[in-house]
Design an enzyme around this catalytic site. Structure first.
Site, PDB file in Angstrom:
ATOM      1  N   ASP A 131       0.822  -1.225   0.000  1.00 33.93           N
ATOM      2  CA  ASP A 131       0.000   0.000   0.000  1.00 33.93           C
ATOM      3  C   ASP A 131       0.853   1.272   0.000  1.00 33.93           C
ATOM      4  OD1 ASP A 131       0.963  -0.111   2.614  1.00 33.93           O
ATOM      5  OD2 ASP A 131      -0.995   0.075   3.574  1.00 33.93           O
ATOM      6  N   GLU A 132       2.159   1.124   0.305  1.00 37.84           N
ATOM      7  CA  GLU A 132       3.010   2.321   0.410  1.00 37.84           C
ATOM      8  C   GLU A 132       3.173   3.038  -0.922  1.00 37.84           C
ATOM      9  OE1 GLU A 132       6.496   2.126   2.778  1.00 37.84           O
ATOM     10  OE2 GLU A 132       5.631   0.739   4.206  1.00 37.84           O
ATOM     11  N   TYR A 156      12.074   2.865  -0.755  1.00 44.26           N
ATOM     12  CA  TYR A 156      11.418   1.547  -0.822  1.00 44.26           C
ATOM     13  C   TYR A 156      10.136   1.619  -1.639  1.00 44.26           C
ATOM     14  CZ  TYR A 156       8.205  -2.170   0.631  1.00 44.26           C
ATOM     15  OH  TYR A 156       7.286  -3.191   0.626  1.00 44.26           O
ATOM     16  N   LYS A 160       9.032  -0.113  -5.245  1.00 44.76           N
ATOM     17  CA  LYS A 160       7.864  -0.998  -5.417  1.00 44.76           C
ATOM     18  C   LYS A 160       6.913  -0.407  -6.457  1.00 44.76           C
ATOM     19  CE  LYS A 160       6.897  -4.326  -3.500  1.00 44.76           C
ATOM     20  NZ  LYS A 160       7.230  -5.769  -3.739  1.00 44.76           N
ATOM     21  N   ASN A 186       1.757  -6.126   7.473  1.00 47.62           N
ATOM     22  CA  ASN A 186       1.540  -7.468   8.012  1.00 47.62           C
ATOM     23  C   ASN A 186       2.219  -7.610   9.374  1.00 47.62           C
ATOM     24  OD1 ASN A 186       1.384  -9.867   5.305  1.00 47.62           O
ATOM     25  ND2 ASN A 186       0.761  -7.731   5.261  1.00 47.62           N
ATOM     26  N   LYS A 195      11.393  -4.908  12.207  1.00 54.86           N
ATOM     27  CA  LYS A 195      10.131  -4.218  11.971  1.00 54.86           C
ATOM     28  C   LYS A 195       9.443  -3.949  13.314  1.00 54.86           C
ATOM     29  CE  LYS A 195      10.719  -4.879   7.468  1.00 54.86           C
ATOM     30  NZ  LYS A 195      10.236  -5.935   6.618  1.00 54.86           N
ATOM     31  N   LEU A 196       8.515  -2.988  13.325  1.00 50.76           N
ATOM     32  CA  LEU A 196       7.998  -2.461  14.592  1.00 50.76           C
ATOM     33  C   LEU A 196       7.547  -3.540  15.591  1.00 50.76           C
ATOM     34  CD1 LEU A 196       7.156   0.145  16.223  1.00 50.76           C
ATOM     35  CD2 LEU A 196       4.867  -0.255  15.312  1.00 50.76           C
ATOM     36  N   PRO A 211      12.177   1.999  20.862  1.00 48.56           N
ATOM     37  CA  PRO A 211      12.360   3.244  20.098  1.00 48.56           C
ATOM     38  C   PRO A 211      11.121   3.617  19.289  1.00 48.56           C
ATOM     39  CG  PRO A 211      13.485   1.425  19.011  1.00 48.56           C
ATOM     40  CD  PRO A 211      12.838   0.850  20.226  1.00 48.56           C
ATOM     41  N   TYR A 213       9.488   6.271  16.868  1.00 48.06           N
ATOM     42  CA  TYR A 213       9.924   7.360  15.989  1.00 48.06           C
ATOM     43  C   TYR A 213       9.019   8.578  16.177  1.00 48.06           C
ATOM     44  CZ  TYR A 213      12.504   3.732  13.313  1.00 48.06           C
ATOM     45  OH  TYR A 213      13.334   2.708  12.915  1.00 48.06           O
ATOM     46  N   ARG A 287      11.794   8.967  11.533  1.00 41.40           N
ATOM     47  CA  ARG A 287      12.251   8.449  10.236  1.00 41.40           C
ATOM     48  C   ARG A 287      12.178   9.585   9.203  1.00 41.40           C
ATOM     49  NH1 ARG A 287       8.841   3.392   8.121  1.00 41.40           N
ATOM     50  NH2 ARG A 287      10.414   2.163   9.206  1.00 41.40           N
TER      51      ARG A 287
HETATM   52  P1  NAD Z   1      11.101 -10.027   3.757  1.00 44.12           P
HETATM   53  O1  NAD Z   1      12.150  -8.967   3.714  1.00 44.12           O
HETATM   54  O2  NAD Z   1      10.779 -10.694   5.034  1.00 44.12           O
HETATM   55  O3  NAD Z   1      11.481 -11.196   2.721  1.00 44.12           O
HETATM   56  C1  NAD Z   1      11.979 -10.931   1.449  1.00 44.12           C
HETATM   57  C2  NAD Z   1      12.560 -12.230   0.889  1.00 44.12           C
HETATM   58  O4  NAD Z   1      13.071 -11.945  -0.431  1.00 44.12           O
HETATM   59  C3  NAD Z   1      13.721 -12.788   1.712  1.00 44.12           C
HETATM   60  O5  NAD Z   1      13.552 -14.172   1.898  1.00 44.12           O
HETATM   61  C4  NAD Z   1      14.934 -12.489   0.861  1.00 44.12           C
HETATM   62  O6  NAD Z   1      15.979 -13.441   1.026  1.00 44.12           O
HETATM   63  C5  NAD Z   1      14.359 -12.532  -0.541  1.00 44.12           C
HETATM   64  N1  NAD Z   1      15.144 -11.738  -1.492  1.00 44.12           N
HETATM   65  C6  NAD Z   1      15.578 -10.460  -1.314  1.00 44.12           C
HETATM   66  N2  NAD Z   1      16.312 -10.082  -2.380  1.00 44.12           N
HETATM   67  C7  NAD Z   1      16.303 -11.119  -3.251  1.00 44.12           C
HETATM   68  C8  NAD Z   1      16.864 -11.321  -4.531  1.00 44.12           C
HETATM   69  N3  NAD Z   1      17.609 -10.385  -5.121  1.00 44.12           N
HETATM   70  N4  NAD Z   1      16.649 -12.495  -5.160  1.00 44.12           N
HETATM   71  C9  NAD Z   1      15.916 -13.469  -4.553  1.00 44.12           C
HETATM   72  N5  NAD Z   1      15.374 -13.338  -3.342  1.00 44.12           N
HETATM   73  C10 NAD Z   1      15.567 -12.186  -2.681  1.00 44.12           C
HETATM   74  O7  NAD Z   1       9.826  -9.355   3.101  1.00 44.12           O
HETATM   75  P2  NAD Z   1       8.282  -9.549   3.456  1.00 44.12           P
HETATM   76  O8  NAD Z   1       7.925  -8.612   4.536  1.00 44.12           O
HETATM   77  O9  NAD Z   1       7.989 -10.985   3.596  1.00 44.12           O
HETATM   78  O10 NAD Z   1       7.616  -8.994   2.108  1.00 44.12           O
HETATM   79  C11 NAD Z   1       7.408  -9.859   0.997  1.00 44.12           C
HETATM   80  C12 NAD Z   1       6.785  -9.061  -0.134  1.00 44.12           C
HETATM   81  O11 NAD Z   1       5.547  -8.519   0.281  1.00 44.12           O
HETATM   82  C13 NAD Z   1       7.629  -7.872  -0.606  1.00 44.12           C
HETATM   83  O12 NAD Z   1       7.516  -7.773  -1.996  1.00 44.12           O
HETATM   84  C14 NAD Z   1       7.002  -6.679   0.083  1.00 44.12           C
HETATM   85  O13 NAD Z   1       7.193  -5.504  -0.673  1.00 44.12           O
HETATM   86  C15 NAD Z   1       5.542  -7.099   0.108  1.00 44.12           C
HETATM   87  N6  NAD Z   1       4.738  -6.541   1.215  1.00 44.12           N
HETATM   88  C16 NAD Z   1       5.181  -6.615   2.518  1.00 44.12           C
HETATM   89  C17 NAD Z   1       4.371  -6.138   3.559  1.00 44.12           C
HETATM   90  C18 NAD Z   1       4.785  -6.219   5.009  1.00 44.12           C
HETATM   91  O14 NAD Z   1       4.105  -5.667   5.870  1.00 44.12           O
HETATM   92  N7  NAD Z   1       5.878  -6.898   5.348  1.00 44.12           N
HETATM   93  C19 NAD Z   1       3.116  -5.571   3.252  1.00 44.12           C
HETATM   94  C20 NAD Z   1       2.710  -5.502   1.913  1.00 44.12           C
HETATM   95  C21 NAD Z   1       3.520  -6.006   0.905  1.00 44.12           C
HETATM   96  O1  DAU Z   2       2.425  -0.890   4.527  1.00 38.67           O
HETATM   97  C1  DAU Z   2       3.102  -2.022   4.096  1.00 38.67           C
HETATM   98  C2  DAU Z   2       4.566  -1.934   4.478  1.00 38.67           C
HETATM   99  O2  DAU Z   2       4.649  -2.121   5.882  1.00 38.67           O
HETATM  100  C3  DAU Z   2       5.430  -2.940   3.738  1.00 38.67           C
HETATM  101  O3  DAU Z   2       5.400  -2.674   2.353  1.00 38.67           O
HETATM  102  C4  DAU Z   2       6.877  -2.899   4.252  1.00 38.67           C
HETATM  103  O4  DAU Z   2       7.638  -3.906   3.611  1.00 38.67           O
HETATM  104  C5  DAU Z   2       6.851  -3.129   5.741  1.00 38.67           C
HETATM  105  O5  DAU Z   2       8.165  -3.042   6.262  1.00 38.67           O
HETATM  106  C6  DAU Z   2       5.941  -2.118   6.445  1.00 38.67           C
HETATM  107  O6  DAU Z   2       6.514  -0.781   6.370  1.00 38.67           O
HETATM  108  P1  DAU Z   2       6.484   0.224   7.630  1.00 38.67           P
HETATM  109  O7  DAU Z   2       7.564   1.206   7.451  1.00 38.67           O
HETATM  110  O8  DAU Z   2       5.100   0.716   7.870  1.00 38.67           O
HETATM  111  O9  DAU Z   2       6.814  -0.848   8.811  1.00 38.67           O
HETATM  112  P2  DAU Z   2       7.795  -0.747  10.083  1.00 38.67           P
HETATM  113  O10 DAU Z   2       7.517  -1.952  10.911  1.00 38.67           O
HETATM  114  O11 DAU Z   2       9.208  -0.469   9.684  1.00 38.67           O
HETATM  115  O12 DAU Z   2       7.254   0.534  10.857  1.00 38.67           O
HETATM  116  C7  DAU Z   2       5.898   0.617  11.281  1.00 38.67           C
HETATM  117  C8  DAU Z   2       5.709   1.978  11.918  1.00 38.67           C
HETATM  118  O13 DAU Z   2       6.443   2.011  13.156  1.00 38.67           O
HETATM  119  C9  DAU Z   2       6.244   3.134  11.097  1.00 38.67           C
HETATM  120  O14 DAU Z   2       5.392   4.264  11.281  1.00 38.67           O
HETATM  121  C10 DAU Z   2       7.622   3.424  11.691  1.00 38.67           C
HETATM  122  C11 DAU Z   2       7.430   3.058  13.152  1.00 38.67           C
HETATM  123  N1  DAU Z   2       8.611   2.519  13.844  1.00 38.67           N
HETATM  124  C12 DAU Z   2       9.279   1.490  13.272  1.00 38.67           C
HETATM  125  C13 DAU Z   2      10.376   0.933  13.885  1.00 38.67           C
HETATM  126  C14 DAU Z   2      11.148  -0.203  13.242  1.00 38.67           C
HETATM  127  C15 DAU Z   2       8.987   3.020  15.089  1.00 38.67           C
HETATM  128  O15 DAU Z   2       8.348   3.947  15.624  1.00 38.67           O
HETATM  129  N2  DAU Z   2      10.060   2.457  15.713  1.00 38.67           N
HETATM  130  C16 DAU Z   2      10.782   1.449  15.156  1.00 38.67           C
HETATM  131  O16 DAU Z   2      11.789   0.997  15.768  1.00 38.67           O
END
Ligand code: NAD
Ligand code: DAU
Length: 350
Positions: A131-132, A156, A160, A186, A195-196, A211, A213, A287
């Protein structure tokens, strides 16, 4: 069905791989992952020996490797999750996000386009996005819909967004059968502790500062990772080609409120007096370019594909905290870095 899932050793990918391997025993599932710092085969020990599952170590930035792979294995479908995923890392090292998220995605599109030339019937290239890409919401009544214009604000989300544009362009120009979904934040088991939510759980457990932000006023819309995997299953099987589906659970939380909730759950689980863990909250520098609010309008996937989240947030958060407390070895492995060498030799190194 020979199905390639990229990024399957990561957080969300491992839940998607598990769901497909167990729910579809007739499918051959190939998990392609470079095993970066975020990839961890310990996420999949329960299914690593199942006959319809194969792990392939490989990097999507390597175009020749991908072309050879698609020549070796006649894939019918691709679910593409591999990515650099952490916003803070994209601020310090944007180029690795360009390489994996943009170049890697285009390499994958090219490999599928070549392998599927003249035989597109029944094929499907599913790109998992975020959604970002829609930017940041400032009016409390607004939601991201599938029609919201792209306005990415971090390296990032820019990477995407670029990958989403390429996927749509390949659908339009080369008639590649593509579908995209954009999901909100997620949380759940196997979440990498940068992640948070997992960072806060780990720091509460080890009595380290929490921490927050800025003022902690930023809002995120949280979905349990297994519900995202179920949505990916629905989009892959019943989503309309060329369409985009937003995925989210209408579950917005201010960061500070969420951290307080986690502190209170952890105090109860660890037998600490209520209010103990909240004393660890520390406000730190915000951030750079921090998006204020994300909120997904998920009506399209709910109405058209019949998907809806299975868990309420409080229930999901309890399950998540329990998972981390019951999987101390996983967390120790990840925080010590041991997981990166532990599984060497167990995978197919092409
Ligand atoms: P993650 O960072 O936990 O996992 C990413 C995986 O991709 C890892 O296993 C890593 O080894 C692999 N990878 C990275 N670079 C690579 C490369 N060059 N070749 C092959 N593999 C590689 O990420 P995630 O949180 O599981 O997210 C997965 C997907 O979902 C991403 O595309 C992300 O943008 C999307 N997404 C994540 C969230 C979230 O909240 N985490 C939300 C919405 C969408
Ligand atoms: O919205 C989907 C996205 O959510 C995914 O596409 C990304 O891959 C995933 O990392 C996540 O991004 P965010 O930046 O929202 O997630 P993060 O967990 O890094 O941070 C969540 C919120 O918490 C954000 O507002 C920043 C804040 N934060 C994060 C960390 C790591 C803090 O306040 N302190 C922290 O230490």
């Amino acid at each position: 069905m020979k199905l390639l899932i990229t990024g399957g050793a990561g957080f969300i990918g491992s839940h998607v791989v598990r769901l497909f391997v167990t729910k579809y025993p007739n499918y051959q599932i190939y998990n392609l992952d470079a095993l970066t710092y975020a990839g961890n085969l310990a996420n999949l020990t329960d299914i690593e020996n199942v006959p319809n599952y194969t792990f392939i170590k490989g990097d999507i930035t390597d175009a020749k490797f991908l072309d050879d792979l698609f020549t070796d294995i006649p894939f019918d479908g691709v679910i593409h999750l591999a990515a650099e995923s952490h916003v803070d890392r994209s601020i310090t090292d944007p180029m690795s996000f360009v390489m994996t998220n943009v170049v890697g995605t285009v390499n994958l599109l090219n490999a599928a386009k070549t392998a599927w030339a003249g035989a597109l019937e029944g094929k499907r290239f599913y790109h998992v996005s975020t959604d970002e890409v829609y930017g940041s919401l400032h009016n409390p009544e607004d939601f991201f819909t599938e029609e919201t214009p792209y306005d990415p604000q971090s390296p990032y989300s820019a990477s995407k967004a670029a990958s989403d544009h390429f996927v749509r362009a390949y659908g339009n120009t080369y008639k590649l059968p593509v579908v995209i979904s954009n999901c909100s934040n997620n949380y759940g088991p196997n979440h990498f502790p940068e992640k948070l939510i997992p960072l806060m759980i780990h720091n509460i457990q080890t009595n380290k500062p929490l921490p927050v932000y800025g003022k902690g006023e930023n809002v995120r819309d949280w979905l349990y990772v297994v519900d995202h995997a179920r949505a990916i299953d629905a989009v892959f099987h019943t989503g309309k080609l060329g369409e985009t589906y937003n995925i989210g659970g209408f579950n917005e939380w201010k960061n500070l409120d969420l951290v307080h909730l986690l502190c209170s759950i952890m105090d109860r689980k660890l037998g600490r007096p209520e209010g103990t863990s909240a004393q660890l909250i520390t406000y730190v520098t915000d951030r750079a370019g921090h998006d204020l609010r994300y909120a997904i309008d998920a009506h399209k996937i709910m109405n058209e594909l019949g998907w809806k989240p299975s868990l309420q947030f409080e229930e999901g958060l309890e399950k998540t905290v329990d998972w981390f407390l019951n999987n101390q070895a996983w967390l120790d492995n990840v925080t010590s870095g041991n997981y990166q060498t532990y599984y060497e030799g167990m995978y197919v190194n092409r």
